[in-house]
Write an enzyme that holds these catalytic residues in place. Structure first.
Site, mmCIF file in Angstrom:
data_model
loop_
_atom_site.group_PDB
_atom_site.id
_atom_site.type_symbol
_atom_site.label_atom_id
_atom_site.label_comp_id
_atom_site.label_asym_id
_atom_site.label_seq_id
_atom_site.Cartn_x
_atom_site.Cartn_y
_atom_site.Cartn_z
ATOM 1 N N TYR A 162 0.846 -1.204 0.000
ATOM 2 C CA TYR A 162 0.000 0.000 0.000
ATOM 3 C C TYR A 162 0.884 1.259 0.000
ATOM 4 O O TYR A 162 0.508 2.297 -0.530
ATOM 5 C CB TYR A 162 -0.958 -0.037 1.185
ATOM 6 C CG TYR A 162 -2.181 0.845 0.983
ATOM 7 C CD1 TYR A 162 -3.073 0.603 -0.051
ATOM 8 C CD2 TYR A 162 -2.433 1.919 1.831
ATOM 9 C CE1 TYR A 162 -4.185 1.409 -0.245
ATOM 10 C CE2 TYR A 162 -3.548 2.725 1.647
ATOM 11 C CZ TYR A 162 -4.417 2.466 0.613
ATOM 12 O OH TYR A 162 -5.517 3.274 0.437
ATOM 13 N N LYS A 169 -2.932 8.572 2.776
ATOM 14 C CA LYS A 169 -4.144 8.410 3.598
ATOM 15 C C LYS A 169 -3.918 8.965 5.010
ATOM 16 O O LYS A 169 -4.849 9.500 5.621
ATOM 17 C CB LYS A 169 -4.563 6.936 3.677
ATOM 18 C CG LYS A 169 -5.096 6.364 2.368
ATOM 19 C CD LYS A 169 -6.296 7.122 1.836
ATOM 20 C CE LYS A 169 -6.969 6.390 0.688
ATOM 21 N NZ LYS A 169 -7.907 7.261 -0.047
HETATM 22 P P1 NAP Z 1 -12.059 4.161 -8.230
HETATM 23 O O1 NAP Z 1 -13.365 3.723 -8.715
HETATM 24 O O2 NAP Z 1 -10.888 3.983 -9.153
HETATM 25 O O3 NAP Z 1 -12.169 5.667 -7.744
HETATM 26 C C1 NAP Z 1 -11.032 6.530 -7.629
HETATM 27 C C2 NAP Z 1 -11.452 7.813 -8.246
HETATM 28 O O4 NAP Z 1 -10.448 8.833 -8.109
HETATM 29 C C3 NAP Z 1 -11.707 7.653 -9.734
HETATM 30 O O5 NAP Z 1 -12.959 8.209 -10.044
HETATM 31 C C4 NAP Z 1 -10.585 8.465 -10.336
HETATM 32 O O6 NAP Z 1 -10.849 8.947 -11.632
HETATM 33 C C5 NAP Z 1 -10.503 9.571 -9.320
HETATM 34 N N1 NAP Z 1 -9.348 10.426 -9.549
HETATM 35 C C6 NAP Z 1 -8.043 10.090 -9.624
HETATM 36 N N2 NAP Z 1 -7.318 11.175 -9.932
HETATM 37 C C7 NAP Z 1 -8.194 12.220 -10.035
HETATM 38 C C8 NAP Z 1 -8.048 13.609 -10.338
HETATM 39 N N3 NAP Z 1 -6.862 14.169 -10.594
HETATM 40 N N4 NAP Z 1 -9.179 14.365 -10.359
HETATM 41 C C9 NAP Z 1 -10.400 13.846 -10.127
HETATM 42 N N5 NAP Z 1 -10.590 12.541 -9.843
HETATM 43 C C10 NAP Z 1 -9.489 11.745 -9.813
HETATM 44 O O7 NAP Z 1 -11.649 3.388 -6.892
HETATM 45 P P2 NAP Z 1 -12.334 3.351 -5.444
HETATM 46 O O8 NAP Z 1 -11.768 2.141 -4.807
HETATM 47 O O9 NAP Z 1 -13.769 3.548 -5.561
HETATM 48 O O10 NAP Z 1 -11.663 4.591 -4.714
HETATM 49 C C11 NAP Z 1 -12.409 5.641 -4.124
HETATM 50 C C12 NAP Z 1 -11.800 6.039 -2.791
HETATM 51 O O11 NAP Z 1 -11.989 4.955 -1.879
HETATM 52 C C13 NAP Z 1 -10.299 6.286 -2.847
HETATM 53 O O12 NAP Z 1 -9.977 7.349 -1.970
HETATM 54 C C14 NAP Z 1 -9.739 4.994 -2.318
HETATM 55 O O13 NAP Z 1 -8.439 5.130 -1.778
HETATM 56 C C15 NAP Z 1 -10.760 4.704 -1.238
HETATM 57 N N6 NAP Z 1 -10.764 3.333 -0.709
HETATM 58 C C16 NAP Z 1 -10.893 2.272 -1.548
HETATM 59 C C17 NAP Z 1 -10.881 0.982 -1.028
HETATM 60 C C18 NAP Z 1 -10.984 -0.212 -1.931
HETATM 61 O O14 NAP Z 1 -10.614 -1.313 -1.513
HETATM 62 N N7 NAP Z 1 -11.494 -0.084 -3.141
HETATM 63 C C19 NAP Z 1 -10.765 0.786 0.359
HETATM 64 C C20 NAP Z 1 -10.657 1.896 1.187
HETATM 65 C C21 NAP Z 1 -10.654 3.171 0.637
HETATM 66 P P3 NAP Z 1 -10.075 8.223 -12.856
HETATM 67 O O15 NAP Z 1 -10.525 6.822 -12.914
HETATM 68 O O16 NAP Z 1 -10.478 9.044 -14.008
HETATM 69 O O17 NAP Z 1 -8.613 8.325 -12.572
#
Ligand code: NAP
Length: 262
Positions: A162, A169
């Site tokens: 990570y 984070k």
């Molecule tokens: P995700 O669907 O890939 O979402 C991440 C988002 O961030 C995407 O919409 C991405 O857009 C956007 N992003 C990245 N760079 C950006 C920028 N410069 N401007 C605007 N948007 C941008 O994945 P997710 O897992 O749902 O992640 C959402 C949040 O949940 C994140 O903070 C992640 O760390 C957190 N989280 C996820 C998990 C897990 O296991 N999935 C667990 C805990 C926390 P693009 O695709 O266009 O880059």
């Protein structure tokens, strides 16, 4: 049962890239609870996916705004568009955004480059402050607001691969606390949801992610992985008056995994 809980309220959600995005689950839950929502996506590559999500919602007049959160001008424009659509007010802001170069999510953290570090901090942590600042005039019109962001246990403890995202984070979670302290007097609450692992586009970028899912399913107190809808219902709680006394908090939605000492 959350139907109608958020009737008459307005929310702005950042981070829908795909139907698997946690932001999509949150959008579905806030929609079911009666909140009017607007969605921000990073680039036109995501527009079709965002439109598909809108097709599954109960509301059809959903403002869609393109916004790269590393660009202050785009942030300002996004809030101007949404402010106009929502009559100058906003009740909830969802920040569900993170980024790190793929090479910074495997191997040793010590190998992280300066450029990779700054990029990840900018998009994954600083953007929460930038978005919250821009939302403030709209929250003031509503008499307050609820900001929520998504974090992960890797910001509290070392989790293999990570790496840089864990450091981002940690900064994000501390930003939640400082923002909560600053903005409580304006009735703006700021919290984080620490989600257990969910297979999304971003998650696939973390080396060995399937192993993380397996470990949680085997060891978490609830002996299972979480459902994205469980993150969604926590977002409804945080957007509602049910959480009116909670700010500066990190709520773990991880089947209890974070309490383990192993
Ligand atoms: P995700 O669907 O890939 O979402 C991440 C988002 O961030 C995407 O919409 C991405 O857009 C956007 N992003 C990245 N760079 C950006 C920028 N410069 N401007 C605007 N948007 C941008 O994945 P997710 O897992 O749902 O992640 C959402 C949040 O949940 C994140 O903070 C992640 O760390 C957190 N989280 C996820 C998990 C897990 O296991 N999935 C667990 C805990 C926390 P693009 O695709 O266009 O880059």
């Amino acid at each position: 049962m959350t139907n109608g809980l958020l009737q008459g309220r307005f929310g702005f959600i950042f981070g829908v890239a795909h139907k698997s995005s946690l932001a999509s689950a949150i959008a579905r839950s806030l929609d079911q609870a009666g909140m009017r929502i607007a969605l921000a996506y990073q680039s036109d590559r995501q527009l079709r996916n965002v439109e598909q999500l809108v097709g599954t919602l109960s509301q059809d007049d959903v403002p869609l705004v393109q916004c790269d959160v590393s660009d202050d001008a785009q942030i300002e424009k996004a809030f101007a568009v949404v402010g106009e659509a929502f009559g100058g007010r906003l009740d909830a802001l969802v920040h569900s955004i993170a980024f790190a170069n793929r090479e910074d999510l495997s191997g040793g953290f010590w190998e992280t480059s300066r450029q990779g570090y700054l990029l990840s901090q900018d998009i994954s942590a600083y953007s929460l402050t930038a978005l919250t600042r821009e939302a403030l005039p709209l929250f003031d019109e509503s008499g307050g607001g609820s900001v929520m962001t998504l974090t992960y246990l890797g910001g509290e403890r070392v989790i293999r691969n990570y790496n840089l995202m864990g450091v981002s984070k940690a900064a994000l979670e501390m930003s939640v606390r400082y923002l909560a302290a600053d903005l409580g007097s304006r009735n703006v609450r700021v919290n984080a949801i620490s989600a257990g692992p969910v297979k999304t586009l971003s998650a696939r970028g973390v080396a060995g992610f399937t192993g993380i899912l397996d470990t949680m399913r085997e060891q978490a107190p609830l002996r299972r992985n979480i459902e994205p809808s469980e993150v969604g219902s926590t977002a409804v709680f945080l957007a509602s008056d049910l959480s009116s006394g909670i700010t500066g908090e990190v709520i773990h939605v991880d089947a209890g995994y974070h309490i383990l000492g192993n």
